[in-house]
Design an enzyme around this catalytic site. Sequence first.
Site, PDB file in Angstrom:
ATOM      1  N   LYS A 188       6.470   6.380  -0.755  1.00 43.24           N
ATOM      2  CA  LYS A 188       5.330   7.300  -0.830  1.00 43.24           C
ATOM      3  C   LYS A 188       4.185   6.782   0.027  1.00 43.24           C
ATOM      4  O   LYS A 188       3.628   5.718  -0.251  1.00 43.24           O
ATOM      5  CB  LYS A 188       4.825   7.430  -2.267  1.00 43.24           C
ATOM      6  CG  LYS A 188       3.726   8.492  -2.367  1.00 43.24           C
ATOM      7  CD  LYS A 188       2.965   8.433  -3.672  1.00 43.24           C
ATOM      8  CE  LYS A 188       1.733   7.577  -3.610  1.00 43.24           C
ATOM      9  NZ  LYS A 188       0.667   8.052  -2.706  1.00 43.24           N
ATOM     10  N   GLU A 190     -14.185  -6.745  -3.053  1.00 44.01           N
ATOM     11  CA  GLU A 190     -13.609  -6.265  -1.799  1.00 44.01           C
ATOM     12  C   GLU A 190     -14.312  -4.959  -1.414  1.00 44.01           C
ATOM     13  O   GLU A 190     -14.253  -3.976  -2.159  1.00 44.01           O
ATOM     14  CB  GLU A 190     -12.113  -6.012  -1.989  1.00 44.01           C
ATOM     15  CG  GLU A 190     -11.409  -5.651  -0.713  1.00 44.01           C
ATOM     16  CD  GLU A 190      -9.910  -5.474  -0.892  1.00 44.01           C
ATOM     17  OE1 GLU A 190      -9.485  -4.848  -1.875  1.00 44.01           O
ATOM     18  OE2 GLU A 190      -9.169  -5.961  -0.019  1.00 44.01           O
ATOM     19  N   CYS A 228      -6.809  -5.689   4.124  1.00 49.55           N
ATOM     20  CA  CYS A 228      -6.797  -6.516   2.913  1.00 49.55           C
ATOM     21  C   CYS A 228      -7.119  -7.972   3.226  1.00 49.55           C
ATOM     22  O   CYS A 228      -7.710  -8.667   2.410  1.00 49.55           O
ATOM     23  CB  CYS A 228      -5.458  -6.403   2.204  1.00 49.55           C
ATOM     24  SG  CYS A 228      -4.072  -6.576   3.325  1.00 49.55           S
ATOM     25  N   SER A 260      -4.595  -1.494  -4.121  1.00 51.58           N
ATOM     26  CA  SER A 260      -5.693  -2.167  -4.815  1.00 51.58           C
ATOM     27  C   SER A 260      -5.182  -3.074  -5.934  1.00 51.58           C
ATOM     28  O   SER A 260      -4.119  -2.829  -6.515  1.00 51.58           O
ATOM     29  CB  SER A 260      -6.639  -1.117  -5.400  1.00 51.58           C
ATOM     30  OG  SER A 260      -5.953  -0.349  -6.360  1.00 51.58           O
ATOM     31  N   THR A 261      -5.964  -4.088  -6.247  1.00 52.22           N
ATOM     32  CA  THR A 261      -5.597  -5.023  -7.309  1.00 52.22           C
ATOM     33  C   THR A 261      -5.511  -4.293  -8.647  1.00 52.22           C
ATOM     34  O   THR A 261      -4.632  -4.554  -9.461  1.00 52.22           O
ATOM     35  CB  THR A 261      -6.633  -6.164  -7.357  1.00 52.22           C
ATOM     36  OG1 THR A 261      -6.524  -6.874  -6.118  1.00 52.22           O
ATOM     37  CG2 THR A 261      -6.373  -7.125  -8.491  1.00 52.22           C
ATOM     38  N   GLU A 262      -6.410  -3.334  -8.830  1.00 50.56           N
ATOM     39  CA  GLU A 262      -6.460  -2.586 -10.093  1.00 50.56           C
ATOM     40  C   GLU A 262      -5.130  -1.858 -10.353  1.00 50.56           C
ATOM     41  O   GLU A 262      -4.532  -1.990 -11.422  1.00 50.56           O
ATOM     42  CB  GLU A 262      -7.604  -1.580  -9.958  1.00 50.56           C
ATOM     43  CG  GLU A 262      -8.017  -0.920 -11.213  1.00 50.56           C
ATOM     44  CD  GLU A 262      -8.917   0.277 -10.882  1.00 50.56           C
ATOM     45  OE1 GLU A 262      -9.439   0.350  -9.746  1.00 50.56           O
ATOM     46  OE2 GLU A 262      -9.072   1.132 -11.765  1.00 50.56           O
ATOM     47  N   GLY A 281      -2.303  -2.419  -8.816  1.00 49.87           N
ATOM     48  CA  GLY A 281      -1.250  -3.443  -8.853  1.00 49.87           C
ATOM     49  C   GLY A 281      -1.082  -4.023 -10.250  1.00 49.87           C
ATOM     50  O   GLY A 281       0.035  -4.194 -10.738  1.00 49.87           O
ATOM     51  N   GLU A 328       1.251  -6.604  -3.003  1.00 53.89           N
ATOM     52  CA  GLU A 328       0.353  -7.109  -1.956  1.00 53.89           C
ATOM     53  C   GLU A 328      -0.971  -6.409  -2.171  1.00 53.89           C
ATOM     54  O   GLU A 328      -1.097  -5.212  -1.933  1.00 53.89           O
ATOM     55  CB  GLU A 328       0.964  -6.808  -0.580  1.00 53.89           C
ATOM     56  CG  GLU A 328       0.420  -7.709   0.506  1.00 53.89           C
ATOM     57  CD  GLU A 328      -0.764  -7.085   1.197  1.00 53.89           C
ATOM     58  OE1 GLU A 328      -1.903  -7.342   0.746  1.00 53.89           O
ATOM     59  OE2 GLU A 328      -0.550  -6.360   2.167  1.00 53.89           O
TER      60      GLU A 328
END
Length: 491
Positions: free
Chosen positions: A195, A400, A303, A248-250, A252, A269
């Site tokens: 996607k 970030e 990133c 994004s870390t969120e 992830g 990642e």
Amino acid sequence: MTDLERKHDRAPVPRDWTYAPAPESREIVRLDERYGHFVGGEWLEPAETYETISPASEETLATIGQATREEVDRAVGAARSAFADGWSSLPGSERAKYLFRIARILQERSRELAVLESLNGGKPIKESRDVDLPLAAAHFFYYAGWADKLEYAFPNRAPRPVGVAGQIIPWNFPLLMLAWKIAPALACGNTVVLKPAETTPLTALLFCDVLRQAELPAGVVNIVTGDGRTGAAIVDHADVDKIAFTGSTEVGKAIQRQLAGSGKKLTLELGGKAANIVFDDCALDQAVEGIVNGIYFNQGHVCCAGSRLLVQESIYEPLVEKLKRRLETLRVGDPLDKNTDVGAINSRMQLEKIQELVAAGEEEGAEIYQPPCRLPEKGYWFAPTVFTNVAQSYRIAQEEIFGPVLSVLTFRTPEEAVEKANNTPYGLSAGVWTEKGSRILWMAQRLRAGVVWANTFNRFDPSSPFGGYKESGFGREGGLHGLEPYLRFDE
Ligand code: NDP
């Protein structure tokens, strides 16, 4: 106009030294009005749709499918059938032929893909042309080379493909991230449901035509478009064996929670807040170029961007002065102009996020500098920005921003530089500028970052593994390491 005036007008010396417009033609790209999902080698008419735009002009480019759970299910079904019906048992040398073909076609059609990438994503054409496209092709070439050598890459470990890989990619390097995901997956004998990001689906959809040209068997690669709901449906699907996510870390973290206990393989990642560390013995002008490349490349939508500049105190003033002067020469504007250095911000949402964090920086007491530049009226734009007088606790030094915004901090000793560089929940990349090789090695051993660049920044190579520590994620992409997440071993 009199003769005399005409003569003056033809004066050989230009009035100033600004660049004349040099727009790349859009003619090479033929866009359909409407796109479906690429499932089992065919276009599936989507049940729901949305419009994709050009962030530089806000014009609508095409109508795109918003894949539902049922459509994701069909894509996973097609990938499973292709896996079972021969792709996974095809000799590696045969799989390699397809990957080589894809790489060659990407090279042949690179101009078309580069224009489309800039049109849909807003990045300068010179970057999509000189970085994204060559690297995407290089990735397919590189992993084509591994396809028939997996036994040698992992001796005595009997590597086997994992099965169906669900791959979710972001909007900052749409085609390049697709290559990072699809090339190793296919080389290892897996099939794929990918996607692209909601805002940048077009190059992934044009890539389906590349697959048709390469005669890749139906169902080996399936592309479904849509927003986060489509991504969540892929992650959730019981018949997907592996998830590869960049974003994004969120999100992830949410995916990791969702997959806990499911037995699915996972690589993440995620974000970063890299320190670019400049010592007083470095080549200053070169370092300035590296700083500019580190944070203004791709509008800072990177990133591993060098978003925290750590400068040794003794060279703080000359460096900041040179940096500001260099910023004045950056050309912001039309992504399709070959002279543009900084293109459009990818979406209104991202622009608002940048604006919010920059306002927070000013409020917290940092000093802002933006060179004089006229931003286009339509579209999403943000001027290259430098913050000085930044404390480590400020949000602009912690979070970030994912935009063309640099925060400058200082240090006195190498120990302090390491301490400050590692003072972040992230750990994706770092840069060190010094003329001393021993110092580079000393720093690299202590920096908690997946990649450490020395006297350069934002350099990528398919043979070099890339990935993070801490909240920047886990697993590596690129190199030999990048094969492992797509393999099972009899151990
Ligand atoms: P997201 O993490 O939301 O997007 C990454 C991909 O995941 C997109 O394809 C997205 O779809 C999809 N996605 C969103 N929600 C889910 C979900 N619940 N389950 C599965 N897939 C999902 O990033 P954003 O685009 O929202 O950007 C937000 C911030 O993330 C940026 O400001 C930046 O700081 C950071 N970021 C970091 C990147 C990196 O390379 N590390 C790349 C992109 C962003 P959709 O496109 O519809 O959102």
